[in-house]
Scaffold this active site. Structure first.
Site, PDB file in Angstrom:
ATOM      1  N   HIS A  72      -1.779  -1.820  -4.348  1.00 52.46           N
ATOM      2  CA  HIS A  72      -1.508  -3.256  -4.295  1.00 52.46           C
ATOM      3  C   HIS A  72      -2.758  -4.114  -4.364  1.00 52.46           C
ATOM      4  CE1 HIS A  72       2.594  -1.992  -3.467  1.00 52.46           C
ATOM      5  NE2 HIS A  72       2.830  -3.053  -4.211  1.00 52.46           N
ATOM      6  N   GLU A 111      13.402   2.872  -8.038  1.00 51.56           N
ATOM      7  CA  GLU A 111      12.001   3.274  -7.849  1.00 51.56           C
ATOM      8  C   GLU A 111      11.875   4.488  -6.940  1.00 51.56           C
ATOM      9  OE1 GLU A 111       9.623   0.146  -6.113  1.00 51.56           O
ATOM     10  OE2 GLU A 111      11.178  -0.426  -4.702  1.00 51.56           O
ATOM     11  N   ASP A 164       6.322   3.082  -7.989  1.00 55.45           N
ATOM     12  CA  ASP A 164       6.844   3.924  -6.915  1.00 55.45           C
ATOM     13  C   ASP A 164       7.613   5.117  -7.465  1.00 55.45           C
ATOM     14  OD1 ASP A 164       5.945   2.953  -4.423  1.00 55.45           O
ATOM     15  OD2 ASP A 164       7.138   1.147  -4.757  1.00 55.45           O
ATOM     16  N   CYS A 203       9.745  -2.997 -14.554  1.00 53.95           N
ATOM     17  CA  CYS A 203       8.799  -3.983 -14.016  1.00 53.95           C
ATOM     18  C   CYS A 203       7.562  -3.335 -13.407  1.00 53.95           C
ATOM     19  CB  CYS A 203       9.477  -4.898 -13.009  1.00 53.95           C
ATOM     20  SG  CYS A 203      10.066  -4.027 -11.550  1.00 53.95           S
TER      21      CYS A 203
HETATM   22  C1  PEP Z   1       7.022  -0.559  -8.628  1.00 55.05           C
HETATM   23  O1  PEP Z   1       7.097   0.179  -7.636  1.00 55.05           O
HETATM   24  O2  PEP Z   1       6.924  -0.143  -9.790  1.00 55.05           O
HETATM   25  C2  PEP Z   1       7.039  -2.019  -8.468  1.00 55.05           C
HETATM   26  C3  PEP Z   1       7.143  -2.810  -9.504  1.00 55.05           C
HETATM   27  O3  PEP Z   1       6.931  -2.524  -7.228  1.00 55.05           O
HETATM   28  P1  PEP Z   1       5.585  -2.529  -6.364  1.00 55.05           P
HETATM   29  O4  PEP Z   1       4.440  -2.224  -7.291  1.00 55.05           O
HETATM   30  O5  PEP Z   1       5.461  -3.881  -5.764  1.00 55.05           O
HETATM   31  O6  PEP Z   1       5.830  -1.454  -5.357  1.00 55.05           O
HETATM   32 MG    MG Z   2       7.685  -0.547  -5.695  1.00 52.43          MG
END
Ligand code: PEP
Ligand code: MG
Length: 588
Positions: A193, A434, A458, A505
């Site tokens: 993140h 995910e 994820d 996404c």
């Molecule tokens: C993912 O897990 O691909 C996602 C888009 O969510 P995050 O990266 O916020 O966990």
């Molecule tokens: Mg995620």
């Protein structure tokens, strides 16, 4: 230059500046026994340090209030109140009177408080654990007379390259953008993140450098190239000039892509691909809208919460969501409910768990805390009046979670109705796919949800059992692994069979080669970082679905991620006339 450190490119851009080494960790505390006659002086020294720490917190408070606002600055009041606590100071004095050096005495008492806070049933107390740690670092640093590496204490215009072991999202959002030009961390990968947030903030970043904090002293100058992952230490004037030239070229290349904003994302065989943006901070909304994105495919709401002393109330959340919805003037905006936990913690965090990524996080935490979740759901239903809001649930593994969330959404609607507040009831509810559980059993959701959105960050992490933030595993984080491709295919095929919308996404969608594979697997909606919208659009406009399908079949038939990558690369290079693409590389 003295030497080069190579890490993982996390956020593009080039910065040249002084290294600011941030060691925000609890220092080693030596055991020191003091004679009886030294006790009064040691107690006085302890109080003197507390007074200095408080003074420092007041300065920081004023500075952060000025740069980030009163809400963010409130955290420093919380920390001052910890220092003011008489129970704490009395306990430390008691240990000093038993002949312990002040630093050891303080460490022991803080450890005891930490234990008590983490066992506390009151969430507010548990949330204070991070503040406790901050206070401990600050006071121990002063008691031990160590160099002060305060993360938020750089002068404006310092243009510093922040080098640190790992950066929590709460530290990241505290950083003064006017003082920091780029970020480099030992830990982390492209999908951690910190990397995602750095991209949102437009800060060049390299993660996964592994040894940067131990190799550097903080007295160096460096060039950080966020596109290649290179950190050049003590560069010569010629090196700097060469990089300035590269930076100019990158700007030109980016400007060239801008004209794509107004063009359609349509393949050479006339298939429309919907390109949306991932928005991590409400302030990004307007810029994201200008990138040519047709709406928001993922608005992460966690960053409204991290670094906060208290949760944002309904009004504040409503305004944040409304801002994004209005920026996209009626186009779909998919807002994800809080995905807290794992590496995204509100200030103070949650009780430490042995396995945070398998722990009490995301939808689990929200369903267990109806008060907290209710506020967000009400804010979302109200914001939905201003545009086309979709609500998305993170980390779903079972249909029960969706059904419970829907009940809570109905409760939220009833509460708003009773208050006579304007809101929209028929907001589409979807899930992130995910986890392998959600992907394998995606057919169990089809009657209860309006859409799927595949979170590949994820999905890869959980399918391959590879921590997405662990730099030592970065090469094992392979989205083209056959298991991942098969799960994506299963999800997309199921969505099509039941006439549900399906998007991707995760970061995979932002990378040209992977976007090519996803389109070949049948994905028609991609949601990417705003900066990647033009780049992905250029890929879409250069390929045919027929070629992508053929390439995806070859990738699916491959036995390893490397084979799949080779198969895709050859085909994409053939289609685009010889340009080999990967990562954020801009095609010619
Ligand atoms: C993912 O897990 O691909 C996602 C888009 O969510 P995050 O990266 O916020 O966990
Ligand atoms: Mg995620």
């Amino acid at each position: 230059m003295d030497r080069k450190l190579i890490g993982i490119p996390a956020s593009p851009g080039i910065a040249v500046g002084p290294v600011h080494l941030l060691r925000w960790e609890i220092p080693e505390v030596p055991q020191r026994i003091i004679p009886d006659d030294a006790v009064p002086d040691e107690i006085a020294r302890f109080h003197d340090v507390l007074a200095r720490a408080k003074e420092r917190l007041s300065q920081l408070r004023d500075r952060v209030e000025h740069s980030a606002g009163a809400q963010e600055a409130a955290i420093f009041d919380v920390q001052r109140s910890i220092i003011d606590d008489l129970d704490l100071t009395n306990a430390v004095e008691g240990l000093i009177k038993q002949n312990l050096g002040a630093e050891k005495a303080f460490e022991i008492v803080m450890f005891d408080w930490g234990q008590r806070f983490s066992r506390a049933s009151h969430p507010m107390l548990r949330e204070r654990i991070g503040d406790l740690k901050d206070v401990e670092i600050r006071v121990l640093t002063m008691l031990l007379d160590l160099p002060d590496h305060d993360p938020v204490d750089l002068p404006k215009g310092a243009n510093a390259i922040l080098v640190t072991h790992d950066l929590t999202p709460s530290l990241t959002v505290q950083l003064d953008r006017e003082a920091i030009a780029a970020i480099a961390t030992d830990a982390g990968t492209r999908t951690s993140h910190v990397a995602i947030l750095a991209r949102s903030l437009g800060l060049p970043a390299i993660v996964g450098l592994r040894t940067a904090t131990s190799e550097l002293t903080g007295r160096e100058t460096a060039i950080l190239d966020g596109s290649t992952g290179l950190l050049a230490i003590n560069p010569s004037h010629r090196d700097i000039e060469a990089y300035r030239e590269r930076a100019r070229q990158e700007e030109v290349a980016e400007a060239e892509l801008k004209h794509l904003a107004s063009l359609e994302a349509i393949t050479t065989d006339d298939v429309r691909i919907t390109l949306r943006a991932n928005v991590d901070l409400p302030e990004e909304a307007e810029l994201a809208a200008k990138s040519g994105a047709e709406g928001v495919g993922l608005m992460r709401t966690e960053f409204l919460v991290v670094n906060r002393a208290v949760m944002p109330d309904e009004e504040e959340q409503y305004n944040a969501y409304k801002r994004v919805v209005e920026a996209f003037g009626g186009r779909p905006v998919v807002i994800r409910t809080f995905d807290l936990g794992g590496d995204k913690l509100p200030v103070g965090g949650f009780p430490s768990e042995p396995n945070p990524f398998l722990g009490w996080r995301a939808i689990r935490m929200c369903l267990d805390q109806p008060d907290l979740f209710g506020v967000q759901l009400r804010a979302l239903l109200r914001a939905a009046v201003h545009g086309d809001v979709h609500i998305m649930l993170p980390l779903v593994v079972t249909l029960d979670e969706v059904r419970l969330a829907r009940q809570m959404l109905d409760d939220a609607a009833r509460a708003l109705e009773a208050r006579g507040v304007e809101f929209r009831r028929d907001v589409p509810l979807g899930v992130m796919v995910e986890t392998p559980a959600a992907a394998v059993a995606c057919d169990t959701f089809v009657n209860d949800v309006a859409f799927f959105s595949i979170g590949t960050n994820d999905l890869v992490q959980y399918t391959l059992a590879v921590d997405r933030g662990n730099a030592n595993l970065a090469t094992r984080f392979t989205p083209l692994h056959p298991a991942v491709l098969k799960l994506i295919k299963r999800t997309v095929d199921t969505a099509h069979e039941y006439d549900l919308e399906v998007a991707v996404c995760g970061e995979m969608a932002s990378q040209p080669l992977m976007a090519f594979a996803l389109i070949g697997l049948g994905v028609r909606q991609l949601s990417v970082a705003p900066r990647s919208v033009p780049l992905v659009k250029r890929i879409v406009r250069g390929i045919s679905v027929a070629a992508a399908e053929e390439a995806a079949s070859a990738a699916l038939a491959a036995a390893t991620a490397a084979e799949a990558e080779g198969a895709l690369r050859r085909r994409l290079a053939g289609v685009l006339g010889g340009n080999v693409l990967f990562g954020e590389t801009v095609p010619e």
